[in-house]
Design an enzyme around this catalytic site. Sequence first.
Site, short mmCIF file in Angstrom:
data_model
loop_
_atom_site.label_atom_id
_atom_site.label_comp_id
_atom_site.label_asym_id
_atom_site.label_seq_id
_atom_site.Cartn_x
_atom_site.Cartn_y
_atom_site.Cartn_z
N ASP A 3 4.79 7.89 -4.85
CA ASP A 3 5.66 7.24 -3.87
C ASP A 3 6.03 8.26 -2.79
O ASP A 3 6.47 9.36 -3.11
CB ASP A 3 6.93 6.68 -4.50
CG ASP A 3 7.71 5.86 -3.48
OD1 ASP A 3 7.29 4.71 -3.23
OD2 ASP A 3 8.69 6.37 -2.91
N1 GTP Z 1 -3.19 7.73 6.00
C1 GTP Z 1 -1.91 8.17 5.83
N2 GTP Z 1 -1.04 7.40 5.11
C2 GTP Z 1 0.22 7.89 4.96
C3 GTP Z 1 0.66 9.11 5.51
N3 GTP Z 1 1.97 9.28 5.16
C4 GTP Z 1 2.32 8.22 4.39
N4 GTP Z 1 1.26 7.40 4.26
C5 GTP Z 1 1.17 6.15 3.50
O1 GTP Z 1 2.41 5.50 3.53
C6 GTP Z 1 2.52 4.73 2.32
C7 GTP Z 1 3.87 5.06 1.70
O2 GTP Z 1 4.29 3.95 0.96
P1 GTP Z 1 4.31 3.95 -0.66
O3 GTP Z 1 5.36 2.99 -1.09
O4 GTP Z 1 4.38 5.35 -1.17
O5 GTP Z 1 2.87 3.42 -1.09
P2 GTP Z 1 2.24 2.00 -0.77
O6 GTP Z 1 1.27 2.14 0.36
O7 GTP Z 1 3.29 0.96 -0.63
O8 GTP Z 1 1.36 1.71 -2.05
P3 GTP Z 1 1.89 1.70 -3.58
O9 GTP Z 1 1.53 3.04 -4.16
O10 GTP Z 1 1.11 0.58 -4.21
O11 GTP Z 1 3.37 1.46 -3.54
C8 GTP Z 1 1.37 5.14 1.41
O12 GTP Z 1 0.32 4.20 1.48
C9 GTP Z 1 0.93 6.45 2.02
O13 GTP Z 1 -0.44 6.74 1.77
C10 GTP Z 1 -0.30 9.89 6.25
O14 GTP Z 1 -0.02 10.97 6.77
N5 GTP Z 1 -1.55 9.37 6.37
#
Ligand code: GTP
Length: 218
Positions: free
Chosen positions: A80
């Site tokens: 996360d």
């Molecule tokens: N490509 C990319 N994605 C980022 C970056 N910083 C944050 N993210 C994305 O932002 C999202 C953060 O939300 P989370 O709740 O951690 O993850 P999510 O996408 O909702 O997916 P889950 O793990 O299923 O919860 C993630 O998908 C990270 O990969 C970055 O620098 N580059």
Amino acid sequence: MARLVLASASPARLSVLRSAGVAPIVRVSAVDEDALAAALGPGAPPAVVVTELARAKAADVVPGLVRDSLGDDTLVVGCDSMLLVDGQLQGKPGTVEVARERWRAMAGRSADLLTGHSVLRLRDGEVVAQAADHSSTTVHFGRPTADDLEAYLASGEPLQVAGAFTLDSLGGWFVERIEGDPSSVIGIGLPLVRRLLADVGVSVARLWAANTAESPSV
Ligand SMILES: Nc1nc2c(ncn2[C@@H]2O[C@H](COP(=O)(O)OP(=O)(O)OP(=O)(O)O)[C@@H](O)[C@H]2O)c(=O)[nH]1
């Protein structure tokens, strides 16, 4: 075998693992992140919030794996990511207006991108070992012009990523430098996952062998 399961819907996390030689099985958790964060209370330390969310995501996919006969000699990783700005954790902005406000507050400044990680080791359908921790990377943001910021917002990219920026895509134009692990900014910190895997008795080399695109682990 040591099959790897990524408990995440994040395409970026999957891409980091694939670029690092591992083709995991993907299972998306159904964790209510807002509810869990609220349950931790307003005084919960930011590192605890992201780590507990990661633990919950990894744990959430285990019953389905066991049901699908994927619960033996399996490793599950959940993550996360949130941006810590002025003591406040920020997830995905969701709207252009929120993303614009965040960029107005963070342009020219620095903030810490925190990523919680949880690794579970399954054997015969049971969690036999687990390890969790968080990584923190300081991100120094540039000052996008008003036109560049509006174009970035219009791309839609900043709306669906923690902290309203990416390091490895369009947002990279507006990140001056970072202090810490780049992969954890993108969403999964490879060096931390390596250490957590070692804590549950698995080497990354074993993971490479068992989860390459040529030798899928299902
Ligand atoms: N490509 C990319 N994605 C980022 C970056 N910083 C944050 N993210 C994305 O932002 C999202 C953060 O939300 P989370 O709740 O951690 O993850 P999510 O996408 O909702 O997916 P889950 O793990 O299923 O919860 C993630 O998908 C990270 O990969 C970055 O620098 N580059």
